[in-house]
Design a protein around this motif. Structure first.
Motif, PDB file in Angstrom:
ATOM      1  N   ALA A  49      24.926 -33.959  31.080  1.00  0.00           N
ATOM      2  CA  ALA A  49      25.699 -32.853  31.660  1.00  0.00           C
ATOM      3  C   ALA A  49      26.490 -33.282  32.892  1.00  0.00           C
ATOM      4  N   SER A  50      26.080 -34.359  33.542  1.00  0.00           N
ATOM      5  CA  SER A  50      26.801 -34.847  34.721  1.00  0.00           C
ATOM      6  C   SER A  50      27.495 -36.185  34.470  1.00  0.00           C
ATOM      7  N   THR A  51      27.570 -36.617  33.207  1.00  0.00           N
ATOM      8  CA  THR A  51      28.226 -37.882  32.869  1.00  0.00           C
ATOM      9  C   THR A  51      29.737 -37.681  32.785  1.00  0.00           C
ATOM     10  N   VAL A  52      30.484 -38.495  33.499  1.00  0.00           N
ATOM     11  CA  VAL A  52      31.945 -38.360  33.550  1.00  0.00           C
ATOM     12  C   VAL A  52      32.543 -38.519  32.149  1.00  0.00           C
ATOM     13  N   GLY A  53      33.379 -37.545  31.749  1.00  0.00           N
ATOM     14  CA  GLY A  53      34.115 -37.628  30.491  1.00  0.00           C
ATOM     15  C   GLY A  53      33.288 -37.453  29.234  1.00  0.00           C
ATOM     16  N   PHE A  54      32.011 -37.081  29.362  1.00  0.00           N
ATOM     17  CA  PHE A  54      31.146 -36.968  28.180  1.00  0.00           C
ATOM     18  C   PHE A  54      31.543 -35.759  27.343  1.00  0.00           C
ATOM     19  N   LYS A  55      31.539 -35.948  26.012  1.00  0.00           N
ATOM     20  CA  LYS A  55      31.812 -34.871  25.066  1.00  0.00           C
ATOM     21  C   LYS A  55      30.511 -34.496  24.360  1.00  0.00           C
ATOM     22  N   ALA A  56      30.192 -33.209  24.381  1.00  0.00           N
ATOM     23  CA  ALA A  56      28.935 -32.731  23.813  1.00  0.00           C
ATOM     24  C   ALA A  56      28.846 -33.055  22.327  1.00  0.00           C
ATOM     25  N   ASP A  57      27.680 -33.521  21.895  1.00  0.00           N
ATOM     26  CA  ASP A  57      27.430 -33.797  20.483  1.00  0.00           C
ATOM     27  C   ASP A  57      27.120 -32.498  19.746  1.00  0.00           C
ATOM     28  N   LEU A  58      27.538 -32.426  18.501  1.00  0.00           N
ATOM     29  CA  LEU A  58      27.281 -31.269  17.648  1.00  0.00           C
ATOM     30  C   LEU A  58      26.622 -31.740  16.361  1.00  0.00           C
ATOM     31  N   MET A  59      25.772 -30.896  15.784  1.00  0.00           N
ATOM     32  CA  MET A  59      25.125 -31.209  14.516  1.00  0.00           C
ATOM     33  C   MET A  59      25.212 -30.010  13.591  1.00  0.00           C
TER      34      MET A  59
ATOM     35  N   VAL B  60      23.466 -24.885  31.260  1.00  0.00           N
ATOM     36  CA  VAL B  60      22.740 -23.657  30.915  1.00  0.00           C
ATOM     37  C   VAL B  60      22.722 -23.463  29.408  1.00  0.00           C
ATOM     38  N   GLY B  61      23.866 -23.675  28.763  1.00  0.00           N
ATOM     39  CA  GLY B  61      23.933 -23.523  27.312  1.00  0.00           C
ATOM     40  C   GLY B  61      23.028 -24.495  26.585  1.00  0.00           C
ATOM     41  N   ALA B  62      22.995 -25.755  27.050  1.00  0.00           N
ATOM     42  CA  ALA B  62      22.135 -26.756  26.422  1.00  0.00           C
ATOM     43  C   ALA B  62      20.665 -26.403  26.607  1.00  0.00           C
ATOM     44  N   MET B  63      20.301 -25.886  27.776  1.00  0.00           N
ATOM     45  CA  MET B  63      18.923 -25.490  28.025  1.00  0.00           C
ATOM     46  C   MET B  63      18.517 -24.316  27.129  1.00  0.00           C
ATOM     47  N   VAL B  64      19.413 -23.338  26.992  1.00  0.00           N
ATOM     48  CA  VAL B  64      19.128 -22.191  26.113  1.00  0.00           C
ATOM     49  C   VAL B  64      18.955 -22.661  24.672  1.00  0.00           C
ATOM     50  N   GLN B  65      19.815 -23.597  24.246  1.00  0.00           N
ATOM     51  CA  GLN B  65      19.712 -24.119  22.882  1.00  0.00           C
ATOM     52  C   GLN B  65      18.376 -24.815  22.663  1.00  0.00           C
ATOM     53  N   MET B  66      17.915 -25.575  23.657  1.00  0.00           N
ATOM     54  CA  MET B  66      16.636 -26.262  23.529  1.00  0.00           C
ATOM     55  C   MET B  66      15.489 -25.258  23.413  1.00  0.00           C
ATOM     56  N   ILE B  67      15.548 -24.179  24.186  1.00  0.00           N
ATOM     57  CA  ILE B  67      14.499 -23.163  24.125  1.00  0.00           C
ATOM     58  C   ILE B  67      14.499 -22.478  22.757  1.00  0.00           C
ATOM     59  N   GLU B  68      15.699 -22.107  22.267  1.00  0.00           N
ATOM     60  CA  GLU B  68      15.792 -21.450  20.963  1.00  0.00           C
ATOM     61  C   GLU B  68      15.311 -22.365  19.846  1.00  0.00           C
ATOM     62  N   THR B  69      15.689 -23.637  19.910  1.00  0.00           N
ATOM     63  CA  THR B  69      15.274 -24.595  18.885  1.00  0.00           C
ATOM     64  C   THR B  69      13.763 -24.780  18.912  1.00  0.00           C
ATOM     65  N   SER B  70      13.178 -24.825  20.111  1.00  0.00           N
ATOM     66  CA  SER B  70      11.734 -24.966  20.233  1.00  0.00           C
ATOM     67  C   SER B  70      11.009 -23.778  19.611  1.00  0.00           C
ATOM     68  N   ARG B  71      11.528 -22.579  19.838  1.00  0.00           N
ATOM     69  CA  ARG B  71      10.902 -21.386  19.269  1.00  0.00           C
ATOM     70  C   ARG B  71      11.022 -21.374  17.750  1.00  0.00           C
ATOM     71  N   GLN B  72      12.178 -21.794  17.243  1.00  0.00           N
ATOM     72  CA  GLN B  72      12.352 -21.858  15.790  1.00  0.00           C
ATOM     73  C   GLN B  72      11.410 -22.895  15.169  1.00  0.00           C
ATOM     74  N   TYR B  73      11.210 -24.007  15.875  1.00  0.00           N
ATOM     75  CA  TYR B  73      10.286 -25.026  15.384  1.00  0.00           C
ATOM     76  C   TYR B  73       8.858 -24.470  15.319  1.00  0.00           C
ATOM     77  N   GLU B  74       8.459 -23.759  16.366  1.00  0.00           N
ATOM     78  CA  GLU B  74       7.123 -23.158  16.391  1.00  0.00           C
ATOM     79  C   GLU B  74       6.952 -22.168  15.235  1.00  0.00           C
ATOM     80  N   LEU B  75       8.029 -21.444  14.892  1.00  0.00           N
ATOM     81  CA  LEU B  75       7.968 -20.502  13.775  1.00  0.00           C
ATOM     82  C   LEU B  75       7.709 -21.231  12.461  1.00  0.00           C
ATOM     83  N   GLN B  76       8.371 -22.377  12.270  1.00  0.00           N
ATOM     84  CA  GLN B  76       8.163 -23.136  11.037  1.00  0.00           C
ATOM     85  C   GLN B  76       6.726 -23.667  10.957  1.00  0.00           C
ATOM     86  N   VAL B  77       6.196 -24.080  12.103  1.00  0.00           N
ATOM     87  CA  VAL B  77       4.804 -24.558  12.126  1.00  0.00           C
ATOM     88  C   VAL B  77       3.850 -23.429  11.759  1.00  0.00           C
TER      89      VAL B  77
END
Length: 247
Positions: free
Chosen positions: A29-39, A209-226
Motif C-alpha cells: 500500500a505504500s510502495t511507489v507506483g504499485f498496481k493492485a493485483d486482481l484475481m 482500508v479496502g484491502a483490509m476489508v477484503q481480507m476480513i471478508e475473505t477470512s469469514r467466507q473461508y470460515e464458512l466453507q470450513v
C-alpha cells in the motif's frame, strides 16, 4: 455428502489464494507506483469419467488495477511521476525490456541511472550512464541533463533521454519482479507524448482500508466453507450410525 465437501474444499482453496492476493496488496500500500493485483475465479464442472456432477473454482485470470495512484510532491531531483498514461522503460534482471511507473530513481556507484530496486533505466540507446556531476535535472520529456563536477551552471550537458512508452493498459502483464511487460515480451516504441512531473512520485493505487476489508471478508467466507465441511462430516457420521442400526 462428498459433493458438498468437494465444493466447500475447492472454494476454500480459492479463498486462500484470494487472501494471499489481498495480503500482498496491503503489504504494498505504500510502495511507489504499485498496481493492485486482481484475481478472478468461477464455478466450473469437473470433467472426467461419469456424469459431471462436481464443481470446483478455477482461477480464470490474474490481473491488476490500472488506475493511477495519487501524485505527491517530493522536491527530489531524481523523483519523477508519469503524467497521465505511460511508463518508464527499464532493463529487467533477465535482460529484457520492462516497464514501471515507480519513478523513485537513483544513480548507482557505477553511474547508472536505475530504479530503487536496482533496475537500469533505459534511454534511446540502452541504459543511461550518468557522469560525475554536481547537479542533475530530468525534464518533462525525460531528457536528463547534468552540470559536471567542477563546472559552472552554464556547462549544462545532456546525458540522454529516458525512454517513455504508452501501451494500452490492458495489454500489459505484471511479472514476478513487479515490472510490467507485453505478453509476448516484445519491446514497445518510445512515445514522445508521454510526459513526466519532476520532483514528484506516484503512490500505490492500493486502498489500505479496502484491502483490509477484503481480507476480513475473505477470512469469514473461508470460515464458512470450513463449517460446511464440518457439517457434512457430522451428517455423514449420522448417516453411518443410522445404517448400522438398521443393519
Amino acid at each position: 455428502m462428498d459433493r458438498l465437501v468437494y465444493i466447500a474444499s475447492a472454494t476454500a482453496a480459492r479463498l486462500e489464494t484470494a487472501q494471499a492476493v489481498a495480503a500482498n496488496n496491503l503489504a504494498n500500500a505504500s510502495t511507489v507506483g504499485f498496481k493492485a493485483d486482481l484475481m478472478a475465479s468461477r464455478a466450473a464442472l469437473l470433467r472426467g469419467d461419469g456424469f459431471a456432477s462436481r464443481l470446483y473454482a478455477p482461477v480464470t485470470g490474474l490481473g491488476m488495477d490500472h488506475g493511477a495512484g495519487a501524485v505527491q510532491n517530493t522536491g527530489r531531483a531524481l523523483d519523477v511521476a508519469i503524467e497521465g498514461a505511460g511508463a518508464l522503460a527499464v532493463q529487467a534482471n533477465d535482460g529484457a525490456e520492462a516497464y514501471t511507473r515507480a519513478g523513485n530513481l537513483r544513480v548507482s556507484a557505477g553511474g547508472l541511472l536505475e530504479t530503487a530496486n536496482g533496475l537500469p533505466v533505459l534511454g534511446d540507446g540502452g541504459p543511461l550512464l550518468i557522469p560525475p556531476h554536481q547537479s542533475l535535472h530530468i525534464g518533462k520529456d525525460g531528457t536528463v541533463t547534468v552540470v559536471p563536477d567542477g563546472q559552472g551552471p552554464e556547462a549544462l550537458v545532456t546525458v540522454g533521454r529516458i525512454k517513455l512508452v504508452n501501451p494500452p493498459p490492458d495489454s500489459l502483464v505484471k511479472g514476478a519482479d513487479g515490472t510490467l511487460r507485453m505478453p509476448d515480451g516484445a519491446p514497445l516504441p518510445a512515445d514522445a507524448a508521454v510526459t513526466l512531473a519532476a520532483g514528484a512520485l506516484e503512490s500505490s493505487n492500493v486502498s489500505a482500508v479496502g484491502a483490509m476489508v477484503q481480507m476480513i471478508e475473505t477470512s469469514r467466507q473461508y470460515e464458512l466453507q470450513v463449517r460446511l465441511m464440518q457439517t457434512a462430516e457430522r451428517a455423514d457420521q449420522a448417516s453411518a450410525r443410522l445404517l448400522s442400526v438398521g443393519g
